[in-house]
Design an enzyme around this catalytic site. Structure first.
Site, short mmCIF file in Angstrom:
data_model
loop_
_atom_site.label_atom_id
_atom_site.label_comp_id
_atom_site.label_asym_id
_atom_site.label_seq_id
_atom_site.Cartn_x
_atom_site.Cartn_y
_atom_site.Cartn_z
N ASP A 1 0.82 -1.20 0.00
CA ASP A 1 0.00 0.00 0.00
C ASP A 1 0.86 1.26 0.00
O ASP A 1 1.92 1.31 0.65
CB ASP A 1 -0.89 -0.02 1.26
CG ASP A 1 -1.79 1.18 1.36
OD1 ASP A 1 -2.71 1.29 0.52
OD2 ASP A 1 -1.59 2.00 2.28
N GLU B 1 1.40 -0.28 -5.01
CA GLU B 1 0.41 0.72 -5.38
C GLU B 1 1.11 2.08 -5.47
O GLU B 1 1.23 2.80 -4.49
CB GLU B 1 -0.71 0.79 -4.34
CG GLU B 1 -1.79 1.80 -4.71
CD GLU B 1 -2.35 2.56 -3.51
OE1 GLU B 1 -3.48 3.04 -3.60
OE2 GLU B 1 -1.63 2.68 -2.48
#
Length: 480
Positions: free
Chosen positions: A260, A284
């Site tokens: 993330d 990400e």
């Protein structure tokens, strides 16, 4: 990352016109005349092998089996899935059907206890080792369920010969206790020495601002920002045998990682994790610049979500200009490190999703399917057909054969005896036809979507006429 731009809506079904061809006489004509309207827009030059996550199996039980086209990932959650500890069991009931459909891996939301306890989606982590088995932050179970239910889900995934990826939030923590912080001269919520698991104790020395500096690449949401340069942080996250990464991999049996908000820390963090822990990884990195995506992927030694492709598809399909699909994307630059997607828990902007899925499931890269698209919003039969085509026909390098504002035609050139395919996407309101050059001489081909009933034979010079329905797609390969 927390939800930023999610649109909750039901996708309207795309109307597909009914069309039949009474005669194939017009399929045979002089190829020189056809060549006058044919143009190769772009050719990508990559290693011809299909994408692979490295998994292979010889299973003959009907469960997922590695295939010529490579893998398809399912994002097995959406933002604000039902609370109450039922989600792991809900996903568990889907696994066999996903395996039968050809899904090779699933991506789960953050699995550990977070500050918001039973209501948290997991992106505010407190205790990386509490999987729903400790009473802290107002609950024993996480929003998604208990540790026992999570372990049962992972076991089921592996029983179906699939892989399971954990969403790792390494940039920031939340839910610590107040302490006097000598680096700020104030009290901060950076005391995590009393987490219920007793593992990865940390204090203000492990967060920026600290003895190592004031900050790194980026902070998020005002949460305490982990300082990965601190030896204690490195040890507990990826170096120790009983640390986060190795515990998740060896004890919880995760096969890979979705990292993330990787903009918040340097790519060497993921590189070190991968070197010490192993497994598939994807970051990400929310950026549409292909150079930034590719540089990060190379420096992190990791795959990356292809946000360049995502935004180009949005501009092309919803903006009614398929010429945009000629632009650079991560899957063109580095297909083995590109994870393509149409929507996810954070962003859902593309309206013409059927066209977008036809695009990513016929092109290079590692395509991801969003749970709600598959289970709720789109036609599952059509999605299963695209997954089958990807798995069985989506091989080899990519040649873009034709584009204009409404039409896009590309060829996968095949690999290792697999014939590849030709995909035709039509964003107009009427049927379209084009002469194109295939890789197949004197071969009968068909549309494996069933949208066209034509079964033409390519000429000796490999040319053939194909058609595509309005606001739809057709995908052609050797009729075998």
């Amino acid at each position: 990352m927390k939800k930023q731009n999610f649109k909750a809506y039901l996708i309207s079904a795309l109307l597909v016109g009914l069309y039949s061809c009474n005669s194939n006489d017009d399929l045979v004509t002089d190829s020189a005349a056809a060549a006058s309207q044919f143009k190769v827009i772009n050719v990508t030059h990559h290693d011809g092998q299909p994408f692979s996550t490295g998994k292979s199996t010889n299973s003959t039980t009907g469960r997922y089996v590695a295939n010529p086209g490579g893998g398809v990932m399912m994002q097995a959650f959406y933002w604000d899935v039902p609370a109450g500890g039922t989600w792991w069991n809900t996903v568990n009931t889907k696994i066999t059907a996903w395996s039968n459909a050809g899904i090779g891996s699933i991506w789960l939301p953050p699995v550990s206890k977070a500050q918001n306890g039973p209501f948290s989606m997991g992106y505010d982590p407190t205790d990386y080792f509490d999987f729903g088995n400790y009473n802290q932050n107002g609950t024993i179970e996480t929003r998604f369920g208990s540790r026992t239910e999570l372990e049962s889900l992972i076991t089921k995934v592996h029983a179906e010969n699939m892989q399971v990826y954990a969403d790792m939030v390494l940039n920031h923590n939340s839910g610590g206790q107040l302490e006097n912080n000598p680096f700020t001269g104030t009290q901060t919520y950076t005391n995590f020495t009393a987490v219920a698991s007793g593992k990865f104790p940390r204090t203000s020395a492990d967060f920026y601002k600290n003895a190592y500096g004031n900050n790194d690449e980026g902070a998020f949401g005002g949460f305490p920002d982990l300082a990965h340069v601190v030896p204690n942080v490195q040890d507990w996250l990826w170096k120790r045998a009983d640390g986060v990464g190795k515990y998740y991999k060896n004890t919880m049996k995760f096969d890979g990682w979705r990292f993330d908000y990787v903009k918040g820390f340097a790519p060497w963090v993921v590189n070190d994790w991968n070197a010490n822990v192993g497994g598939f990884s994807v970051g990400e990195l929310w950026d549409s610049n292909v150079n930034i995506l590719n540089d990060w992927a190379n420096n992190a030694n990791s795959s990356v979500f292809d946000f360049a492709c995502y935004y180009k598809m949005n501009d092309a399909f919803d903006g009614n200009n398929l010429n945009i699909l000629n632009d650079d994307m991560m899957w063109k630059r580095n297909p083995y490190k590109a994870v393509t997607f149409v929507s996810n828990h954070d962003t859902d902007e593309i309206w013409k999703k059927e066209l977008a899925y036809a695009y990513i499931l016929t092109h290079e890269g590692y395509p991801t399917i969003f749970y709600r698209d598959y289970e709720e919003w789109l036609n599952k039969t059509k999605m299963d057909n695209l997954i089958w085509i990807h798995n069985n026909k989506g091989t080899g390098t990519t040649s873009i054969l034709y584009t204009d504002t409404d039409e896009y035609i590309a060829r996968r050139n095949g690999y290792n005896g697999n014939p590849g395919l030709v995909v035709y996407i039509n964003n107009s309101s009427t049927w379209q036809e084009r002469w194109i050059q295939t890789n197949w001489a004197n071969a009968q081909i068909k549309d494996f979507t069933g949208n066209s009933t034509w079964i033409p034979t390519t000429q000796g010079d490999k040319w053939v006429k194909i058609q595509c329905p309005p606001n739809g797609y057709s995908i052609w390969s050797i009729n075998m």
